[in-house]
Scaffold this motif. Structure first.
Motif, short mmCIF file in Angstrom:
data_model
loop_
_atom_site.label_atom_id
_atom_site.label_comp_id
_atom_site.label_asym_id
_atom_site.label_seq_id
_atom_site.Cartn_x
_atom_site.Cartn_y
_atom_site.Cartn_z
N THR A 33 45.90 6.63 -14.37
CA THR A 33 45.89 6.51 -12.74
C THR A 33 44.76 6.35 -12.31
OG1 THR A 33 46.20 8.75 -12.46
CG2 THR A 33 48.22 7.49 -12.90
N ALA A 34 43.64 6.90 -12.74
CA ALA A 34 42.15 6.89 -12.18
C ALA A 34 41.50 5.52 -12.38
CB ALA A 34 41.35 8.06 -12.69
N CYS A 35 41.31 5.12 -13.71
CA CYS A 35 40.54 3.87 -13.95
C CYS A 35 41.51 2.81 -14.63
CB CYS A 35 39.48 4.27 -15.08
SG CYS A 35 40.12 4.74 -16.68
N GLY A 36 42.73 3.06 -14.98
CA GLY A 36 43.56 1.99 -15.61
C GLY A 36 43.26 1.80 -17.05
N SER A 37 42.43 2.46 -17.75
CA SER A 37 42.48 2.47 -19.20
C SER A 37 43.78 2.65 -19.74
CB SER A 37 41.54 3.54 -19.82
OG SER A 37 40.07 3.15 -19.39
N ALA A 38 44.02 1.88 -21.02
CA ALA A 38 45.16 2.15 -21.62
C ALA A 38 45.24 2.74 -22.97
CB ALA A 38 46.07 0.71 -21.71
N ILE A 39 46.47 3.51 -23.07
CA ILE A 39 46.69 4.19 -24.67
C ILE A 39 47.88 3.28 -25.04
CG2 ILE A 39 47.50 6.13 -25.94
CD1 ILE A 39 46.13 7.89 -23.61
N VAL A 40 47.66 2.63 -26.01
CA VAL A 40 48.54 1.54 -26.56
C VAL A 40 49.25 2.27 -27.67
CG1 VAL A 40 48.85 -0.76 -27.59
CG2 VAL A 40 47.49 -0.51 -25.73
N VAL A 41 50.51 2.22 -27.88
CA VAL A 41 51.02 3.08 -29.14
C VAL A 41 51.74 2.05 -29.94
CG1 VAL A 41 53.15 4.62 -29.80
CG2 VAL A 41 51.87 4.86 -27.44
N ALA A 42 51.17 1.75 -31.05
CA ALA A 42 51.42 0.75 -31.89
C ALA A 42 52.62 1.30 -32.93
CB ALA A 42 50.19 0.48 -32.73
N PRO A 43 53.42 0.16 -33.31
CA PRO A 43 54.43 0.76 -34.14
C PRO A 43 54.05 1.03 -35.45
CG PRO A 43 54.83 -1.74 -33.25
CD PRO A 43 53.52 -1.16 -32.96
N VAL A 44 54.78 1.79 -36.12
CA VAL A 44 54.30 2.67 -37.36
C VAL A 44 54.18 1.49 -38.32
CG1 VAL A 44 55.04 3.95 -39.22
CG2 VAL A 44 55.72 4.62 -36.87
N ILE A 45 54.67 0.60 -38.42
CA ILE A 45 54.57 -0.83 -39.35
C ILE A 45 53.04 -1.07 -39.32
CG2 ILE A 45 55.29 -2.75 -38.35
CD1 ILE A 45 56.73 -3.24 -40.94
#
Length: 60
Positions: A33-45
């Motif tokens: 919420t401060a800088c907008g950086s994302a943590i992308v959760v990839a599918p296990v495959i």
């Protein structure tokens, strides 16, 4: 949810961004919420090791 943000260098609040391309109602990804950086959760495959396996045999 509070997580460590690598861009900010400290613990920040993360929220779910709007997600229109995910089949479920809730998106697994999070955005700082401060800088907008994302943590992308990839599918296990996508995280599986796709290198060919090497078989070792004992000498007779």
């Amino acid at each position: 949810m509070e997580l460590h943000c690598d861009t900010c260098g400290r613990t920040r609040t993360f929220q779910r961004p709007p997600c229109t391309d995910h089949p479920r109602a809730t998106c697994p990804d999070r955005a700082c919420t401060a800088c907008g950086s994302a943590i992308v959760v990839a599918p296990v495959i996508l995280l599986m090791d796709r290198r060919p396996r090497v078989l070792l045999h004992r000498a007779a």
